[in-house]
Design an enzyme around this catalytic site. Sequence first.
Site, PDB file in Angstrom:
ATOM      1  N   ARG A  96       0.942  -1.196   0.011  1.00 40.97           N
ATOM      2  CA  ARG A  96       0.182  -0.020   0.100  1.00 40.97           C
ATOM      3  C   ARG A  96       0.811   1.370   0.181  1.00 40.97           C
ATOM      4  NH1 ARG A  96      -4.005  -1.273   5.032  1.00 40.97           N
ATOM      5  NH2 ARG A  96      -4.722   0.915   4.584  1.00 40.97           N
ATOM      6  N   ASP A  98       2.026   5.355  -0.330  1.00 39.10           N
ATOM      7  CA  ASP A  98       1.447   6.398   0.588  1.00 39.10           C
ATOM      8  C   ASP A  98       0.742   7.482  -0.448  1.00 39.10           C
ATOM      9  OD1 ASP A  98       2.016   5.921   3.026  1.00 39.10           O
ATOM     10  OD2 ASP A  98       3.787   6.706   3.080  1.00 39.10           O
ATOM     11  N   TYR A 167      12.186  -0.547  -4.594  1.00 38.81           N
ATOM     12  CA  TYR A 167      11.538   0.950  -4.630  1.00 38.81           C
ATOM     13  C   TYR A 167      12.781   1.878  -5.247  1.00 38.81           C
ATOM     14  CZ  TYR A 167       7.404   0.318  -1.953  1.00 38.81           C
ATOM     15  OH  TYR A 167       5.856   0.077  -1.321  1.00 38.81           O
ATOM     16  N   ARG A 259      11.068   6.080   2.942  1.00 33.60           N
ATOM     17  CA  ARG A 259      10.881   7.486   2.820  1.00 33.60           C
ATOM     18  C   ARG A 259      11.868   7.826   4.008  1.00 33.60           C
ATOM     19  NH1 ARG A 259       4.863   9.451   2.844  1.00 33.60           N
ATOM     20  NH2 ARG A 259       6.213  11.555   3.490  1.00 33.60           N
TER      21      ARG A 259
END
Length: 331
Positions: A96, A98, A167, A259
């Site tokens: 999921r 952000d 990522y 992040r």
Amino acid sequence: MPAVPSDPAASATPVDPATPVEWTVPTGADDLGSGQVVRRSTDPATTARLRLDLSYDGTGYHGWAAQPGHPTVEGELERALAQIARVPLRVTVAGRTDSGVHARGQVCHLDVPRSILATLPGRSDRRPEEALVTRLAGVLPRDIVVHAAREVPLEFDARFGALWRRYRYRLSDGPATHDPLRRDVLRHRRPLDVEAMNRASRTLLGEHDFLSFCRPREGATTIRTLRELSWERPGEGRADEGLIVATVIADAFCHHMVRSLVGAMIGVGEGRRGIDWPAGVLAARTRDAATRDGTGSAPICPPQGLTLDHVAYPPDEELAARAAIARARRG
């Protein structure tokens, strides 16, 4: 991730093939709210599990997960599926993302009664999966694209079956590389030392408790295995020329983990933090904010530079075992 979790690893509760699920089959052409209730069988003769590979520009969405009153990727996808299949269908996603985070290699799965799947091609000779991709292209917003759909074993689980997630985070650290057409790149106001960021990143590799880099979910572990955290500035003629690109690979990610990893390394790249500072943050295992000279939880960088790039899965014969291991570790 991570959420690779929102980092992407957290997702909606997956459907267990052993648990029957109810669908409401509409009785009228324009009715999605009432009709005949159909219970899914675990028999592959009556139920098909489909894998969808998709990408999206997350700029205009409040993340992946459906939220009342807000546009989300999951909300748009499930709305489009219901419009096509005339049955409310639920998807389970690999990770999921952000609000504002993008995806090039997102994966989800859904279960469809074969009786409904067979109707998707209409009068054409296309396979149902091909017809689904074509029809989704006609009803989804332009910033969400389903590239492929294929049937997979009922043991396939987009979330728990994944071996690892990759990522990428892209930054522009100078006016020469600021591109107003790129919505997947974070503009940074100071030049960054890529080599220093790489040296600091290597201290975080391996299996650790990443509590200082996550927003933990109650009852779930924050232990993850970080396989790669590397930085490069691609040269002339390469994709992302002149940008700074981070590659982050782990078995899974806690919420905000990617992040936060990037946020910690930006401090090193700017020279505000030492090479060993991220390792100190990791060892602190705290959610308290860092002081000017001390350690604490890692800072979180903005979402727009983050893209879910790829999710890897084992061979079909190993799917069930992999999902069982992942549920045990993360539950």
